[in-house]
Design a protein around this motif. Structure first.
Motif, short mmCIF file in Angstrom:
data_model
loop_
_atom_site.label_atom_id
_atom_site.label_comp_id
_atom_site.label_asym_id
_atom_site.label_seq_id
_atom_site.Cartn_x
_atom_site.Cartn_y
_atom_site.Cartn_z
N HIS A 1 -60.35 93.83 -58.11
CA HIS A 1 -59.92 95.22 -58.22
C HIS A 1 -58.41 95.27 -58.44
O HIS A 1 -57.64 94.50 -57.86
N VAL A 2 -57.98 96.21 -59.28
CA VAL A 2 -56.57 96.25 -59.69
C VAL A 2 -55.63 96.55 -58.53
O VAL A 2 -54.42 96.25 -58.62
N ASN A 3 -56.14 97.15 -57.46
CA ASN A 3 -55.29 97.40 -56.29
C ASN A 3 -55.88 96.67 -55.08
O ASN A 3 -56.38 97.27 -54.14
N THR A 4 -55.82 95.34 -55.15
CA THR A 4 -56.34 94.49 -54.08
C THR A 4 -55.19 93.96 -53.23
O THR A 4 -54.19 93.47 -53.76
N ILE B 1 -62.96 103.41 -56.37
CA ILE B 1 -62.36 102.88 -55.15
C ILE B 1 -60.85 102.80 -55.35
O ILE B 1 -60.37 102.31 -56.38
N ASN B 2 -60.10 103.29 -54.39
CA ASN B 2 -58.64 103.34 -54.53
C ASN B 2 -57.97 102.00 -54.20
O ASN B 2 -56.97 101.64 -54.83
N THR B 3 -58.49 101.32 -53.20
CA THR B 3 -57.91 100.03 -52.83
C THR B 3 -58.95 99.16 -52.15
O THR B 3 -59.91 99.66 -51.56
N VAL B 4 -58.75 97.85 -52.27
CA VAL B 4 -59.61 96.87 -51.61
C VAL B 4 -58.70 95.99 -50.76
O VAL B 4 -57.68 95.50 -51.24
N ILE B 5 -59.07 95.81 -49.49
CA ILE B 5 -58.23 95.06 -48.56
C ILE B 5 -59.06 93.95 -47.92
O ILE B 5 -60.07 94.21 -47.27
N GLY B 6 -58.61 92.72 -48.11
CA GLY B 6 -59.24 91.57 -47.45
C GLY B 6 -58.42 91.15 -46.26
O GLY B 6 -57.25 90.77 -46.40
N LEU B 7 -58.99 91.26 -45.08
CA LEU B 7 -58.33 90.84 -43.84
C LEU B 7 -58.75 89.40 -43.56
O LEU B 7 -59.92 89.15 -43.27
N ALA B 8 -57.83 88.47 -43.66
CA ALA B 8 -58.16 87.05 -43.48
C ALA B 8 -59.38 86.68 -44.32
O ALA B 8 -60.31 86.03 -43.86
N THR C 1 -65.21 93.74 -57.81
CA THR C 1 -64.50 93.19 -58.96
C THR C 1 -64.44 94.22 -60.07
O THR C 1 -65.18 95.21 -60.08
N GLN C 2 -63.57 93.97 -61.04
CA GLN C 2 -63.36 94.94 -62.11
C GLN C 2 -64.62 95.21 -62.93
O GLN C 2 -64.76 96.27 -63.54
N GLU C 3 -65.54 94.27 -62.94
CA GLU C 3 -66.77 94.46 -63.71
C GLU C 3 -67.83 95.26 -62.95
O GLU C 3 -68.85 95.61 -63.50
#
Length: 278
Positions: free
Chosen positions: A220-223, A169-176, A160-162
């Protein structure tokens, strides 16, 4: 596929049977069953790092062969309903495939419900600690944190942003990924029941459940959420009303997203390449 801008073994057998029966009502969709994931082979990791004294506090590392110094990094969080019966083993083929796709892969093991000290929020605290530990070992190349199912839930909450480590971290990806513990624990299913049991180790009220819900946090801003439209374990409703980006995979089921031979997997690799500029 369309993109929208918004935000041990016995247990494995039982889970596999449950998943297979869930898919039996529509064979035309041909979703990958869990058993097919278990039957995959993988290369061995190159290194192991411990980040704590517990037997489940470790990281397995696959390097991108001769390209490791210049390769982007994937910090991968496995799923399995936060339960001790499901360790990272079933995602080793996915980690191996990510390495073959040109990424350095850091696969995180963590304490799970049923292990000593596995009550909530131990798994989240472990993932946060592991990410911090991994960041000390990186090669100054782009980084993605990616998790599947319960691992997606942990990946979203741990970045998270906090969170201090999020800025690197450049990107966060949630798969399902499971994003709303309030609604998820109210639905029927073995993983839903596991989520409810997990939450009861720490919380009692709906407000408490919100604390454990990525949906209630500033992510995260790039989720990105990548979700199969025919997932019977984590439904499309878990992607609703979040200020993130969504990639919707038509006809894909829950385990297509960690099977390297699936069409869904091709879409995941493409997304990683785009976000990490490979």
């Amino acid at each position: 596929m369309k993109c929208l801008s918004k935000q041990s073994a016995l247990g494995l057998v039982f889970f596999s049977l449950a998943v297979s029966s869930a898919f039996a009502d529509d064979n035309s969709l041909q979703q990958t069953p869990f058993q097919s994931v278990l039957e995959l082979t993988s290369d061995s990791p190159d290194k192991r790092y411990d980040y704590g004294p517990h037997s489940s506090q470790f990281i397995q590392y696959w390097d991108a062969s001769k390209q490791s110094d210049s390769a982007a990094n994937i910090i991968f969080i496995h799923g399995g309903c936060w339960l001790k019966e499901y360790d990272m083993t079933h995602t080793n083929p996915a980690s191996s495939a990510l390495r073959k796709a040109g990424f350095n892969v850091w696969s995180v093991e963590y304490r799970r419900l049923g292990e000593p000290g596995g009550e909530w929020p131990a798994s989240l605290n472990d993932v946060k600690t592991a990410i911090h530990s991994i960041q000390q070992k990186l090669n100054n190349q782009p980084v993605a944190v990616m998790g599947h199912s319960a691992g997606g839930h942990l990946a979203l909450l741990a970045t998270t942003q906090e969170t201090p480590s999020a800025k690197n971290i450049n990107t966060v990806i949630g798969l399902a990924a499971i994003t709303d513990m309030v609604s998820y624990t109210q639905e029927q299913g073995s993983c839903n029941q596991a989520a409810s049991n997990l939450m009861r180790t720490a919380y009692t009220s709906e407000a408490d459940y919100q604390i454990a819900s990525p949906k209630a946090q500033k992510l995260h801003v790039n989720t990105w959420l990548i979700q199969g439209t025919e997932d019977k374990i984590v439904p499309m409703s878990q992607t609703a009303d979040l200020d993130v980006k969504l990639e919707q995979l038509e006809g894909a089921g829950h385990f297509d997203l960690i099977h390297p031979n699936s069409t869904a997997w091709e879409a995941i690799i493409q997304r990683l390449n785009k976000e990490l500029k490979q």
